[in-house]
Motif scaffolding. Structure first.
Motif, PDB file in Angstrom:
ATOM      1  N   LEU A 145       0.836  -1.193   0.000  1.00 20.23           N
ATOM      2  CA  LEU A 145       0.000   0.000   0.000  1.00 20.23           C
ATOM      3  C   LEU A 145       0.874   1.247   0.000  1.00 20.23           C
ATOM      4  O   LEU A 145       1.845   1.340   0.755  1.00 20.23           O
ATOM      5  N   SER A 146       0.516   2.219  -0.818  1.00 23.54           N
ATOM      6  CA  SER A 146       1.262   3.472  -0.870  1.00 23.54           C
ATOM      7  C   SER A 146       0.928   4.314   0.360  1.00 23.54           C
ATOM      8  O   SER A 146      -0.056   4.061   1.068  1.00 23.54           O
ATOM      9  N   THR A 147       1.731   5.337   0.578  1.00 23.49           N
ATOM     10  CA  THR A 147       1.473   6.260   1.692  1.00 23.49           C
ATOM     11  C   THR A 147       0.096   6.895   1.554  1.00 23.49           C
ATOM     12  O   THR A 147      -0.642   7.020   2.534  1.00 23.49           O
ATOM     13  N   ASP A 148      -0.255   7.295   0.338  1.00 25.48           N
ATOM     14  CA  ASP A 148      -1.565   7.912   0.113  1.00 25.48           C
ATOM     15  C   ASP A 148      -2.692   6.934   0.406  1.00 25.48           C
ATOM     16  O   ASP A 148      -3.720   7.307   0.999  1.00 25.48           O
ATOM     17  N   GLU A 149      -2.516   5.684  -0.018  1.00 25.32           N
ATOM     18  CA  GLU A 149      -3.547   4.678   0.234  1.00 25.32           C
ATOM     19  C   GLU A 149      -3.709   4.418   1.730  1.00 25.32           C
ATOM     20  O   GLU A 149      -4.827   4.344   2.245  1.00 25.32           O
ATOM     21  N   LEU A 150      -2.589   4.291   2.429  1.00 25.65           N
ATOM     22  CA  LEU A 150      -2.642   4.057   3.869  1.00 25.65           C
ATOM     23  C   LEU A 150      -3.333   5.213   4.573  1.00 25.65           C
ATOM     24  O   LEU A 150      -4.179   5.012   5.449  1.00 25.65           O
ATOM     25  N   SER A 151      -2.973   6.429   4.200  1.00 25.00           N
ATOM     26  CA  SER A 151      -3.563   7.611   4.825  1.00 25.00           C
ATOM     27  C   SER A 151      -5.065   7.660   4.599  1.00 25.00           C
ATOM     28  O   SER A 151      -5.847   7.915   5.524  1.00 25.00           O
ATOM     29  N   GLU A 152      -5.488   7.396   3.362  1.00 24.86           N
ATOM     30  CA  GLU A 152      -6.919   7.424   3.038  1.00 24.86           C
ATOM     31  C   GLU A 152      -7.685   6.353   3.814  1.00 24.86           C
ATOM     32  O   GLU A 152      -8.772   6.618   4.355  1.00 24.86           O
ATOM     33  N   ILE A 153      -7.115   5.159   3.870  1.00 29.92           N
ATOM     34  CA  ILE A 153      -7.780   4.063   4.578  1.00 29.92           C
ATOM     35  C   ILE A 153      -7.898   4.378   6.069  1.00 29.92           C
ATOM     36  O   ILE A 153      -8.975   4.230   6.666  1.00 29.92           O
ATOM     37  N   ILE A 174       8.703   4.775  12.166  1.00 27.92           N
ATOM     38  CA  ILE A 174       7.733   4.976  13.241  1.00 27.92           C
ATOM     39  C   ILE A 174       7.112   6.373  13.193  1.00 27.92           C
ATOM     40  O   ILE A 174       5.896   6.530  13.373  1.00 27.92           O
ATOM     41  N   ALA A 175       7.926   7.386  12.910  1.00 30.86           N
ATOM     42  CA  ALA A 175       7.387   8.745  12.826  1.00 30.86           C
ATOM     43  C   ALA A 175       6.359   8.857  11.704  1.00 30.86           C
ATOM     44  O   ALA A 175       5.332   9.543  11.855  1.00 30.86           O
ATOM     45  N   GLU A 176       6.607   8.174  10.575  1.00 33.72           N
ATOM     46  CA  GLU A 176       5.659   8.221   9.466  1.00 33.72           C
ATOM     47  C   GLU A 176       4.372   7.484   9.812  1.00 33.72           C
ATOM     48  O   GLU A 176       3.278   7.931   9.453  1.00 33.72           O
ATOM     49  N   VAL A 177       4.492   6.364  10.512  1.00 30.62           N
ATOM     50  CA  VAL A 177       3.301   5.633  10.955  1.00 30.62           C
ATOM     51  C   VAL A 177       2.431   6.540  11.820  1.00 30.62           C
ATOM     52  O   VAL A 177       1.205   6.598  11.665  1.00 30.62           O
ATOM     53  N   TYR A 178       3.068   7.274  12.711  1.00 33.71           N
ATOM     54  CA  TYR A 178       2.348   8.219  13.568  1.00 33.71           C
ATOM     55  C   TYR A 178       1.673   9.302  12.726  1.00 33.71           C
ATOM     56  O   TYR A 178       0.501   9.632  12.936  1.00 33.71           O
ATOM     57  N   ALA A 179       2.424   9.861  11.760  1.00 28.89           N
ATOM     58  CA  ALA A 179       1.888  10.932  10.920  1.00 28.89           C
ATOM     59  C   ALA A 179       0.704  10.468  10.082  1.00 28.89           C
ATOM     60  O   ALA A 179      -0.210  11.254   9.796  1.00 28.89           O
ATOM     61  N   LEU A 180       0.713   9.186   9.701  1.00 28.38           N
ATOM     62  CA  LEU A 180      -0.381   8.639   8.905  1.00 28.38           C
ATOM     63  C   LEU A 180      -1.641   8.402   9.730  1.00 28.38           C
ATOM     64  O   LEU A 180      -2.710   8.143   9.185  1.00 28.38           O
ATOM     65  N   GLY A 181      -1.500   8.466  11.052  1.00 25.83           N
ATOM     66  CA  GLY A 181      -2.647   8.227  11.926  1.00 25.83           C
ATOM     67  C   GLY A 181      -2.706   6.832  12.491  1.00 25.83           C
ATOM     68  O   GLY A 181      -3.711   6.448  13.097  1.00 25.83           O
ATOM     69  N   GLY A 182      -1.631   6.058  12.287  1.00 31.67           N
ATOM     70  CA  GLY A 182      -1.606   4.709  12.845  1.00 31.67           C
ATOM     71  C   GLY A 182      -1.522   4.728  14.358  1.00 31.67           C
ATOM     72  O   GLY A 182      -0.946   5.645  14.950  1.00 31.67           O
ATOM     73  N   PHE A 183      -2.079   3.702  14.979  1.00 34.78           N
ATOM     74  CA  PHE A 183      -2.026   3.578  16.436  1.00 34.78           C
ATOM     75  C   PHE A 183      -0.679   3.037  16.895  1.00 34.78           C
ATOM     76  O   PHE A 183      -0.202   3.329  17.986  1.00 34.78           O
ATOM     77  N   GLN A 206      11.458   2.772  23.072  1.00 32.90           N
ATOM     78  CA  GLN A 206      11.863   4.148  23.374  1.00 32.90           C
ATOM     79  C   GLN A 206      11.413   5.100  22.272  1.00 32.90           C
ATOM     80  O   GLN A 206      10.919   6.202  22.543  1.00 32.90           O
ATOM     81  N   THR A 207      11.556   4.659  21.019  1.00 35.60           N
ATOM     82  CA  THR A 207      11.134   5.495  19.898  1.00 35.60           C
ATOM     83  C   THR A 207       9.620   5.695  19.914  1.00 35.60           C
ATOM     84  O   THR A 207       9.126   6.806  19.660  1.00 35.60           O
ATOM     85  N   ILE A 208       8.900   4.641  20.191  1.00 29.69           N
ATOM     86  CA  ILE A 208       7.437   4.750  20.288  1.00 29.69           C
ATOM     87  C   ILE A 208       7.040   5.705  21.404  1.00 29.69           C
ATOM     88  O   ILE A 208       6.164   6.567  21.235  1.00 29.69           O
ATOM     89  N   GLU A 209       7.669   5.579  22.556  1.00 27.70           N
ATOM     90  CA  GLU A 209       7.350   6.455  23.683  1.00 27.70           C
ATOM     91  C   GLU A 209       7.662   7.914  23.362  1.00 27.70           C
ATOM     92  O   GLU A 209       6.972   8.820  23.817  1.00 27.70           O
ATOM     93  N   ASN A 210       8.701   8.126  22.554  1.00 27.42           N
ATOM     94  CA  ASN A 210       9.054   9.491  22.162  1.00 27.42           C
ATOM     95  C   ASN A 210       8.126  10.044  21.093  1.00 27.42           C
ATOM     96  O   ASN A 210       8.101  11.260  20.864  1.00 27.42           O
ATOM     97  N   THR A 211       7.390   9.161  20.433  1.00 25.91           N
ATOM     98  CA  THR A 211       6.544   9.555  19.310  1.00 25.91           C
ATOM     99  C   THR A 211       5.086   9.714  19.726  1.00 25.91           C
ATOM    100  O   THR A 211       4.423  10.685  19.369  1.00 25.91           O
ATOM    101  N   TRP A 212       4.581   8.749  20.457  1.00 27.77           N
ATOM    102  CA  TRP A 212       3.193   8.803  20.925  1.00 27.77           C
ATOM    103  C   TRP A 212       3.166   9.161  22.402  1.00 27.77           C
ATOM    104  O   TRP A 212       4.153   8.996  23.114  1.00 27.77           O
ATOM    105  N   THR A 213       2.055   9.598  22.858  1.00 32.77           N
ATOM    106  CA  THR A 213       1.842   9.745  24.292  1.00 32.77           C
ATOM    107  C   THR A 213       1.013   8.559  24.747  1.00 32.77           C
ATOM    108  O   THR A 213       0.344   7.902  23.963  1.00 32.77           O
ATOM    109  N   GLY A 214       1.033   8.260  26.023  1.00 32.17           N
ATOM    110  CA  GLY A 214       0.289   7.117  26.537  1.00 32.17           C
ATOM    111  C   GLY A 214       1.203   5.936  26.762  1.00 32.17           C
ATOM    112  O   GLY A 214       2.354   5.924  26.320  1.00 32.17           O
ATOM    113  N   SER A 215       0.691   4.931  27.430  1.00 25.73           N
ATOM    114  CA  SER A 215       1.496   3.787  27.800  1.00 25.73           C
ATOM    115  C   SER A 215       1.491   2.738  26.707  1.00 25.73           C
ATOM    116  O   SER A 215       0.642   2.717  25.834  1.00 25.73           O
ATOM    117  N   LEU A 216       2.493   1.852  26.780  1.00 27.44           N
ATOM    118  CA  LEU A 216       2.569   0.710  25.886  1.00 27.44           C
ATOM    119  C   LEU A 216       1.755  -0.439  26.437  1.00 27.44           C
ATOM    120  O   LEU A 216       1.685  -1.479  25.854  1.00 27.44           O
TER     121      LEU A 216
END
Length: 216
Positions: A145-153, A174-183, A206-216
């Motif tokens: 899936l392209s970035t555009d497809e992922l974002s739209e979905i 990971i930063a792109e996953v966050y930007a796309l709206g992924g959990f 550590q990267t996830i914690e720095n990117t999202w807020t909330g617990s793992l």
């Protein structure tokens, strides 16, 4: 009572030559801090899979981690795992919900908009969406899936259910996953085939914690 969905899902790989036996993979991820394990072992027959599932449940319990069984809903029921993850060719989500009741976690797989909407309309607790890019750990890989497809979905779901992106994801993604709206992310070789799976898991968390807020 269901456990919260984690932002990091570790999935075992059949690539034993690079990653080691399933129990070894699981223990390394657990030692690194992963608290969500999915046992996926496509190459095993039912009897051997059951042996691995029992071992995986024991390890997961020792670390207080969630154990999800891939595909084999009957095994998940028999060993009383925390839940099951189902693909397109497996038992339907609603059949699994009837089998497990409301207190078990059920994950759905989506590879396009139609499958995503179907998963949204089901009683699945989370959706694995991808592939993000090529991965050798999946034998029958769906179209990437392209970035555009992922974002739209993802946008079409408006945050109704946690969406985990999967398929060749690296720490740098990971930063792109966050930007796309992924959990969050679901990974296999990123941890299992690392030269130091324990430290790699720590780095991902550590990267996830720095990117999202909330617990793992």
């Amino acid at each position: 009572m269901k456990r919260p969905i984690s932002r990091l899902h570790f999935i075992t790989t059949d690539n034993i030559s690079l990653a080691g036996e399933y129990s070894f993979q699981i223990e390394q991820a657990l030692r690194g801090g992963s608290r969500w394990i999915q046992l996926r072992a496509k190459s095993l027959d039912k009897e051997d899979f059951m042996i691995e599932a029992i071992a995986a449940k024991k390890l997961s319990a020792e670390y207080g981690a969630v154990l999800i069984i891939n595909d084999h809903a009957d095994v998940a029921s028999e060993i009383d795992s925390d839940g099951v993850h189902l693909g397109r060719d497996d038992m339907s989500i609603e059949e699994a919900r009837l089998l497990f009741g409301t207190d078990k976690i059920i994950g759905a797989t989506a590879n396009n908009m139609a499958e995503f909407q179907q998963a949204l309309d089901s009683s699945a607790d989370y959706i694995g969406l991808g592939p993000f890019r090529f991965t050798h750990t999946k034998k029958k890989l769906s179209p990437i899936l392209s970035t555009d497809e992922l974002s739209e979905i993802i946008r079409s779901g408006q945050g109704q259910k946690p969406v985990l992106l999967i398929g060749g994801i690296t720490i740098a993604d990971i930063a792109e996953v966050y930007a796309l709206g992924g959990f969050g992310i679901a990974v296999s070789s990123l941890i299992a085939e690392s030269t130091d799976p324990v430290q790699q898991t720590k780095n991902i968390i550590q990267t996830i914690e720095n990117t999202w807020t909330g617990s793992l």
